[in-house]
Each structure stands twice: as C-alpha cells, then as structure tokens.
Design an enzyme around this catalytic site. Structure first.
Site, PDB file in Angstrom:
ATOM      1  CB  ALA A 479      12.611  10.240  -0.896  1.00 36.91           C
ATOM      2  CG  ASP A 504       7.194   2.598  -5.881  1.00 36.77           C
ATOM      3  OD1 ASP A 504       6.020   2.522  -5.460  1.00 36.77           O
ATOM      4  OD2 ASP A 504       8.117   3.113  -5.232  1.00 36.77           O
ATOM      5  CE  LYS A 528       5.446   7.516  -4.487  1.00 30.81           C
ATOM      6  NZ  LYS A 528       6.002   7.258  -3.144  1.00 30.81           N
ATOM      7  CG  ASN A 577       8.548  -2.509   3.800  1.00 30.84           C
ATOM      8  OD1 ASN A 577       8.670  -3.723   3.928  1.00 30.84           O
ATOM      9  ND2 ASN A 577       8.250  -1.941   2.634  1.00 30.84           N
ATOM     10  CB  CYS A 633      -3.575  -3.108  30.990  1.00 31.73           C
ATOM     11  SG  CYS A 633      -1.839  -2.877  31.422  1.00 31.73           S
TER      12      CYS A 633
END
Length: 1093
Positions: A479, A504, A528, A577, A633
């Site tokens: 984007a 990319d 892309k 990221n 847990c």
C-alpha cells in the site's frame, strides 16, 4: 447529463462478519479499522466530487477504494500541461480534453463494487440534494457559489449533506468541513473499547456508606465518571449488563500533601443501599468502556469565513507554526484570494508581483473590516504578514502532488466520518510548506510546456533536472509502495538519467486491491514490484524503474552489494515489519544514505526523515509495540478472553493439520535424519507427543476415506473439548483451593481470572459442534488427499449416516493430575520431569525405524493462509476458538475477528496511506533541495482524531560515559559524544589482522583493541555459527587461541570470508569490539576497513 461506468453491489449485502464473501475479503483490512456498521453505511453513500485536479483525483481514488455506493465526478475544464503534475490519470495525449471525461473510466476500474459516473452539465440545487457528501476541490469556483451550495447542503432534509471544500495551490493547502448545523459523533476515536479484566470485587464500608471496589489484572486508564459496562461476573450477577459510572481511586502520600492514582482498582458508583445488598463476589468479570455520543455544532461557510475559530487556535499541522499564528495568516490569504477571484474572475497570475501585491492590499482591507465588527465575531490579527499572502498568491495556479495527496487523504477520511465514527474536522485546516520556497521566484521558473510545469514554476528548471537524475531505492511495494511510486512518477524522480529501484517478494492478493491502487483484479497472483512499476510507467513513460523480487537481508548482500548502496542518493522504506526496517536502516547508516521511513495503523500514521549525521536513526527510536505475550498456562488451561481462545485455536491448527504432515514427510524421506533431529525438539515429553502424532498420522494414511477423516475430527473434538476439560476439572474441582504464598491462607483456586470450565458433549445437532466437525473433517480430508465435502448440509447428512459406525471416546480419569503452573508472560512452562517417557520414546523410535511405508502417499500439510476463504483455515479457527470459548463461558468471536487476530492482520485504510506518503514526498523535495535539518519535518498523525503533528526530526543519540554490564565497569566514549553515524575509517587495502590491530591505536587516540568481531551479526548468523571473533587477547580454549594466532598473519578479507561467509567481492567490512586506553575500558565507533574501491 451523467454517464455510468460500472455498477455496484447492493449496499452492505456482502458484509456479514460471520460469513466469507468477496466484500469481506476485499475490505478485510479496512473493516478492521472502520468496523462492519460504518462499512455498511458507507456502501449506501452517494458522493459528488467537483474538480479533477490533484486533490480531486486523490479524494476520488481513496473514496472509491473505500467502497461507497457511488462516486460522481464533475470537471469539464480542459486539461493543461501543468495538470499532469498532480493527476496520475492524465497523459500527454489528454491535453485539451475535459478533465472528468478522462478520469471516469480509470476510476471505475479501481473497485467493481462502486458505481462511478461523470456529470457534465450545470450543477443545480436538485443535483446537490441527491448526494450524501459533496467535495469541492476546484479552486476556480467563486466563493459566492460555494456559499450558496453550502446552504443547500446544510438545509437538506432529513439529514444534511456533508460539504467539504479543499484546495491545494503552490506550497499552501486548506480544508473546510461542514457536517450540517448539528452532527452526532458516536465514537470519538474509533478505537476498540477499552476493557479491563476484573479479578475481584469487594464491598467496603466508609462511614455510613458502602463502596464497591473492583480490582483488575492490569493498570487501567479509565477516566473519572467514565461509563463502563460490567459483564461475566459470577456471584454479583445483578451487575452484569449494567452501565455504571466509574470512580478513580487515589492513595495519599507525603503526609497527605500528594495523591497517586491506584491504577489497579476503581470504584463502581452505584447506590450504597444496593451495594450493601449484593451477595459475595465469586469470580470473573469484564469492565468495558461505553462510548457516549456527543453533538458537535458547525457554522456555515459564510459565517466560518468571517469567524473560523471553533477553538483557541486554527489548525495547522505544524504546531510551531500553529502557535505562532501562521494558520490565521493563511486564512486571511485565503480570503484575499477569494476576493481577488470575485474582482477578476480568475486566480492571480503565475509569478505576478502586481497581483500578489493586490492580494496583500485586499487582505489588509478584510482585516480592517473584521476589526470594526463586535469582539469575538470575526478573526483578527495584529497585522497581515505580507510574505505569507504573497507566497500564497505567486504560486496559486500551481499544484504539488505531495500536498494534493495529503489533502486528498484527509478529506476522503472526513467522508467516512459522516456516519458518526471518529471526530470530524472542526472546521478549518490550513497548511503551508513555505520553507521549500526561495525568497524570490527562481530565475528559471518559467513553465516550458511539459508535465513538470508546476514544479518548475515553484522550484525552477535546474531543480527539475536534478530531480530527474536522482537514484533511489524503494523497499516494499504494498500500500505504501504504490502511493510512493505514484508520487515519484508524478514528480519525475529518476526520470532523466536517474533510476528508481523497487523490490518486493510478495505476490498480489485480493485483499490488497482495497488499498494498493496500482493493482487490479487481473493482477492477482502476479509480482507486486513488476505490476507497480508497469503502472507507474503508464503514468509517466519517462520513468526509469528497475524491479527486483528479492528480499533485502544479510543473505542477499551479493545482490544489494556495496556498489549498489554507494550509487544511491536515498532510500524509501515501504515495509510493514520492524526487523526488515531495522536492516534497511542499518544499511543506510553504513553507507550514509538518507532514509524516508513511514508506517500506518488504521487512521494513525507516522513518518521519520532520517539524514546521515543529523538525525536519529530508525533503530535508535523506540521499538514498535509488538503486543503483550500471553502466559502459556493461560492459553493451555485458563483463558479468560476471546483472544486467548483464538490464539489457542491458531496453535491447534498448526499442531494438528500442519506439523504432523510435515514430520511424516520428513520421516518417509529419511528415517534416521528425522529421528536424530528429535533431540533438538525438547525434553522426552515433547518428543513423545511428536512421535505419537507421527504414528497416528501414519495409521490414518492407510486407505483414507472421508468417513475416516470424520473419525479423526471426532477424536480431536473429544480430546480437546471434552477429555481435556474433564482432566482439568478432575484435577481441580470447583471447590479446589490454593495457598496464598504471602499469608498461607487457603483461597479458592477458581477465582479472579480463572473460570471453571464446562466440558462439551459430541452433538451434531449443536451448531458449534457441527461447525467444528465440518471444518476439521474437511481439513483432514485435504491432508489425506481425499475429496472434500464443501456443502454443509451434505456434510451434515453424511455425518448422520456415518455416526453409528464412528467411535466416540469415553473419558476416563487421568493417571496424572494436570499441572497448573503460574507462568510469566512470554516464558515457557518449566519442563516437567520426563524420565518416565524415555522408554516410550525409544520404543516408538524403533517402531518407526522398522515401519514399512510402501503404498503410502505423502500427506499434504495445511500451510496456514488467511486470505483464502475456500480452504477451511479461518473457518476451523473460528469454530475451534468459539468451541473453547463455550468451554470457558466466554463470549464467542465473529469469523472476521478470528481472521484479524489469527492472521495477524493490521487494520489498514487507503486514506491514511495516501496522506502520510504525501507528506513524505514533500520531504523528498527538501532533501533534493538540500534544506537544513530545522526545515525538515517528521510526522505523527491520527486522522480519526484530527491530530496532526509535524516536527523537526530528533538529533542522533550521542555516546556518553556509562556503566557497561558486559564490561562490568564504567566505559568512556572516545571521542566523547560520537553517534551511530560515526566510523573509524581504515583505507589501506587488504591488510592482515595484525596490521589492523596495530593501525587502530595509531589513528584513533591510542585505543588498543582487546576483542574484534564483525559488526551487526544477525540472529540467523548466530544460529549458523557465523559469530566467531576474528581476534581476542584472551582465548577461552587452546583451539581458540591457536585460531587467533593463525588469523593474525592472514588477510583480514580472507578471514572475514571464512568466519562470516562474507561475499568475496565485498569492498569493506564493519568491525566492532572492546578497547582499552591507558588501562581503562573505552568504547569507540565501528571501524570501517576498506579492502578496495
């Protein structure tokens, strides 16, 4: 006259958060931000956009991607050369054609669910009344007509038409919004409602009154008198479903002079008598923020022009300028421009000093008129800033793509706010980038009849030539990358002797089409970077773009080598990221290249302008919030939030449908290698679980049928939702207790966030149970290469027919009690004693070694894919998480919520992306102009709240003396105050390690190395054993000492190739280590050793 280019689906028909559909898939990231209700409302909206220059086309693009019912565009102005600077659909062959006629078809291709029309005749009152939102972006429309249109839209019944006026001219932009006389805001920030998990509710008597105090698991940030809803409480059930005001609790200290918030508790403000009558609290509870609606009043355009301030300051995104009154001055410049238009029926002529001076005189007249009006009824300033008015007027006939992109993103988001979610713009926003302008019009700023005329008119032709020779690298093409590439094409970056490199790894998916506007449905599955580059070249055929499909990481330094980075003028990150961003940031630090960094999250966005030696780097900034780890847990035995159930279901998917198939495939390929690798998996308990899963998988692979797959699904259901729960409640009955570690008091085990679960019974008539069996059976069928049964009714019939032959496991008490370890978030459970399992592990290994795999076909692992609605992945996770939620009395989740959480999907919208990339593209202009750092702007923006903050980038962190936990002493930097950008450069060719050790103290203040290693070793390199030092004055072992001694005489280049797998063609290496000076430990900048040029 209106012509339609495409038809849309009926408003909201495909938006069901519990069902898969084309709309839910395409808009999944947007729904994550807007929610289903706003999305449904948006699909009923008809929008009219008047003006198809830069701002108009940007708003149209963003809105059509968002998905309203229809968008009608209107602009019959003939296209001129200068228009190609900001409208990405205009081509040179379109010069002279009507603007909207050229735009309507390519706009219609952006989203098949939206009707796109062109209006070509007069704009009448009746036409305006047919739209829910009207956006006027044509700066040539006179103020008198705008004011008339505004009245028509305000008076529309039963609900006003949203009316927006947005202009971008030169280095100035303005936005004005009117939602009608009164607008209701139902959700000010658009964020998910805040909630807190209740672990205790106690009654306490204060004097004659009773107070009800809730304790929560984590610090809350509720405000005083915040309305909250209470739910899931056991014991005090009468509180459930109520909306109750909250009271903060404070603790006094410093002899009562000060107070501190007790963030772990709050009061529930209900009548004292009612509190006294409440029964005892048992367990559970959730406090959730209640969003309270509020009404906002708006002024008409005629009134707002005269008296624009709704608050203390008119909005200017640059706070320094806003507080100095720049927005007020820009408002007078805007009024003067409108007055000039009324007198001359045109905008001021380009670069006309006479026209600019006339505008200054008009602004002064307007100010005097305002001063004569009653106090607080009109905006006034001490004096007109003539420079502001002149700069606004000299370039009023030009448009910069970055500024238009910013404005188009903001106003498109305002349209979404029509339905009550988010805070509307109230009412003016003024913005300028005068810092980019020279004190006088450049001598070579006369337009030459080309697509860059607007930029040439502002910056000059020599600047445009320099821009065309730039060499930039854009990393990522999603984007953000699509918007950046569009901006680069419009400005001509690298289009005249330069280049834009794009990389990319990803391929285009359906969900990308909602935000990544360079891609179309026919591009799904394609690369892309290639598709985006092709689209950008259509916008500007002169663009020189080279495409890569390669990840930028240590493993690809042979592709993105020294020469590649050294040849760049700058880098633009378009990544999603943190790790990838940090790596690119490290390259920019190493090669000293500027980096443009940005990111979005829903309506929020930020940008960082990183300049060598002048600013903080990305890695020096605060790490992005990676989310809080959930204790194991909690996931295993004690979930109390639906998120816990979804995360558990996601893990179940991997453990059941992915890992066993992969393990069996490895076993069938090489038994010895697979069984040997088991020791790396963990203790014997972990190994045993894996071996049992492999054996079970092998057994199920013999003559599999769909009926055998249904048996596997039933076994899994009984294991996880019946037997597992019974084992837990057998080990910890409802009346179980635990000893308080502090007081030794016996307390209920099932208290606070621990919910006493209920076990499930296999019942195909139960919808939850049937959903689970339907999805699990089909996933097992996929794994075993058995044809699936997609029709749910057909599956139900097949299950009913097979049920008499299928075995339902009968629960028996476990031989060992379930352990309930209290773990810390992010920490694994302590390994249990597993020596009992060793004989079983060895026996299973021998059994598998002797197994005969003849006739077996490799199973297919179900690789998790969130965006394929036909693969049962998200459907299983939804069924599994909701089944577990039922076990633990937790409200179920929608399919969409499961997809967002399990798929780690970040809410994303086109408006925010466009807005932030527009701001960054303006900073690129500044970099090429070589403006000083104080004129650069990083940004933090939240379009949902209309909070804008443009600010000077932070300075780099300077080294200072501090305690080093590795050295166990204070360490002094040499030189004092060096930054991450600084390096010690050794340029003496291919030297030996000994020569390096000798040279360092000679050239750097006598600092002697005691330990040297390659800088920036990654986690993967450590795992691969590529983390050995090339020198150390102390060797832990004899073999290391011998290695260091040998290395001393060897070529440094040769040693680095051997120890670190460095590409042989690499021209230099970066080295760090430990150093001493005069017997004291010191730290120095990294050492850059150059082998060759």
């Amino acid at each position: 006259m209106a012509t339609s280019s495409t038809t849309s689906s009926a408003g909201g028909v495909g938006f069901d958060e519990n069902k898969a559909s084309a709309e839910m898939d395409q808009y999944s990231r947007q729904i994550g931000a807007y929610g289903i209700e706003t999305m449904r409302n948006l699909t009923t909206l008809d929008v009219l956009i008047i003006g198809m220059k830069g701002v108009g086309i940007e708003a149209a693009k963003n809105l059509i991607l968002a998905g309203p019912k229809s968008v009608t565009v209107c602009d019959q102005t003939p296209i001129a050369w200068s228009d190609l600077a900001a409208n990405f659909f205009f081509k040179e062959s379109d010069i002279g054609k009507p603007s909207s006629s050229v735009c309507v078809y390519p706009l219609s291709l952006l989203n098949p669910h939206v009707t796109v029309r062109e209006h070509t005749t007069e704009i009448t009152d009746d036409l305006l009344l047919g739209f829910g939102a009207v956006l006027v972006t044509d700066p040539t429309i006179p103020l008198s007509l705008l004011e008339h249109w505004n009245v028509v839209c305000r008076d529309r019944q039963p609900k006003s038409t949203l009316f927006l006026v947005a202009h971008s001219y030169g280095a100035v932009a303005s936005i004005w919004a009117d939602y009608g006389p009164v607008h209701t805001v139902t959700d000010e920030n658009g964020e998910a409602a805040k909630n807190s998990v209740i672990e205790d509710i106690s009654k306490r008597q204060v004097g004659e009154n009773w107070e009800l105090v809730a304790s929560v698991t984590e610090p809350h940030d509720f405000e005083e008198d915040q309305l909250i809803s209470i739910d899931e409480v056991e014991g005090m059930e009468s509180l459930n479903g109520r909306q109750i005001p909250l009271g903060r609790i404070y603790m006094s200290y410093d002899n009562g002079k000060r107070q501190k918030l007790v963030a772990s508790k709050f009061k529930l403000k209900i009548p004292s008598a009612e509190i006294a009558a409440l029964p005892a609290y048992k367990r559970g509870g959730m406090a959730t923020e209640v969003k309270v609606a509020k009404q906002v009043q708006f002024r008409s355009l005629s009134e707002s022009n005269r008296n624009p301030k709704q608050e203390a300051f008119l909005i200017h995104p640059n706070s320094e300028k806003m507080y100095s009154g720049r927005a007020d001055q820009l408002h007078f410049a805007k009024l003067a421009l409108w007055q000039f238009q009324a007198l001359h029926n045109s905008l001021p002529r380009l670069h006309s000093v006479d026209d600019a001076n006339e505008c200054v005189a008009l602004a002064k007249q307007i100010l005097e008129t305002h001063k004569a009006l009653p106090a607080n009824t009109a905006i006034v300033v001490d004096a007109i800033d003539e420079d502001v008015v002149r700069k606004a007027c000299l370039y009023a006939r030009t448009e910069l793509s970055g500024l238009s992109t910013f404005v188009g993103g903001v106003i498109a988001q305002e349209v979404v706010k029509k339905f009550g979610k988010y805070s509307p713009l109230w009412q003016w926003l003024h913005l300028d980038y005068f810092e980019m302008l020279a004190d006088t019009v450049p001598a070579d700023a006369t337009p030459v009849g080309c697509r860059y005329d607007s930029q040439i008119a502002i910056f000059g032709n020599s600047f445009q030539e320099k821009l065309g020779k730039q060499k930039w690298f854009m990393v990522g093409c999603g984007a953000l990358g699509c918007e950046y590439l569009k901006g680069f094409a419009l400005m001509g970056l690298g289009a005249n002797g330069g280049v834009v490199h794009v990389t990319d790894m990803d391929r285009i998916e359906v969900s990308n089409l909602n935000r990544q506007f360079l891609f179309r449905k026919e591009n799904v599955g394609q690369q892309k970077s290639v598709c985006a580059a092709n689209a950008a070249k259509v916008m500007n055929p002169s663009m020189n773009i080279t495409c890569f499909e390669t990840k930028v990481c240590p493993e690809t330094e042979n592709v993105f080598h020294d020469g590649f980075w050294e040849n760049l003028d700058g880098v633009c990150n378009a990544l999603d990221n943190v790790m990838a961003r940090k790596y690119v940031d490290s390259r920019c630090v190493l090669y000293e290249r500027p980096l443009l960094e940005s990111g979005t999250l829903g309506t929020k966005a930020n940008s960082e302008i990183i300049i060598p030696h002048l600013t903080l780097t990305y890695s020096e900034g605060k790490d992005q919030d990676q989310g809080k780890a959930i204790p194991m847990c909690t996931l295993r035995n004690f979930p109390h939030l639906i998120d816990h159930c979804i995360e558990w279901a996601r893990a179940q998917f991997t453990e059941v449908f992915e890992e066993p198939a992969k393990d069996v495939t490895k076993l069938m390929q090489d038994k010895t290698a697979f069984l040997s690798s088991l020791e790396k998996e963990g203790n014997f308990t972990v190994q045993l679980d894996k071996l049992i899963a492999v054996k079970s998988m092998l057994q199920s692979m013999a003559n599999p049928t769909f009926e055998s797959c249904m048996q596997l699904a039933i076994d899994q259901f009984c294991k996880q939702h019946d037997s597992r729960i019974r084992d837990l409640t057998y080990s910890f009955p409802e009346n179980a207790t635990k000893k308080d570690e502090g007081t030794g008091e016996e307390l209920p085990f099932w208290s606070g966030t621990k919910r006493f679960p209920q076990h499930a019974v296999l019942d195909p008539q139960n919808a939850l149970c049937l959903d689970y069996l339907y999805c699990a059976s089909n996933l097992f069928a996929f794994m075993h290469r058995v044809p699936v049964i997609r029709d749910r009714d057909q599956f139900s019939t097949a299950l009913a027919a097979a049920l008499p032959r299928l075995k339902i496991t009968t629960w028996e008490p476990p031989s060992k009690a379930v352990k309930a370890l209290e773990e810390q978030p992010g920490q694994p459970a302590a390994p249990a004693a597993d020596t009992d399992e060793k004989p079983q592990v060895e026996a299973l290994k021998q059994e598998l070694l002797a197994a005969n795999f003849a006739g077996l076909i490799n199973p297919i692992a179900a690789e998790f894919e969130k965006d394929d609605d036909t693969n049962f992945h998200i459907d299983f996770i939804t069924a599994c998480s909701n089944m577990r939620a039922w076990n633990y009395h937790i409200k179920p989740a929608s399919r969409h919520q499961c997809k967002m959480i399990a798929g780690r999907i970040i809410p994303a919208i086109a408006t925010t992306t466009a807005m932030i990339t527009g701001l960054v593209c303006l900073e690129l202009f500044k970099l090429v102009l070589r403006l000083p750092k104080p004129k650069m702007c990083s940004a933090n923006v939240n379009l949902g709240l209309n909070t804008f903050n443009l600010f000077e980038p932070d300075n780099p962190i300077r080294a200072k003396p501090m305690f080093d936990p590795m050295e166990l002493c204070d360490v002094k930097p040499i030189p004092d105050g060096f930054t991450i950008w600084d390096k010690i450069v050794i340029d003496k060719g291919d030297i030996t390690v000994q020569q390096l050790i000798d040279i360092i103290p000679e050239i750097h203040h006598g600092c002697v190395p005691s330990f040297l290693i390659k800088s920036g070793i990654s986690g993967d390199e450590i795992k691969a054993g590529l983390d050995k030092p090339l020198y150390s004055s102390f060797a832990a072992t004899k073999s290391l000492g011998e290695l260091f001694a040998r290395n001393l005489k060897r070529s440094l280049h040769e040693v680095c190739v051997e120890l670190y797998n460095m590409p042989p063609a690499k021209k230099y290496v970066l080295i760090e280590g430990s150093f001493e000076k005069d017997g004291e430990v010191v730290k120095v900048p990294p050492i850059r050793v150059i082998f060759a040029h």
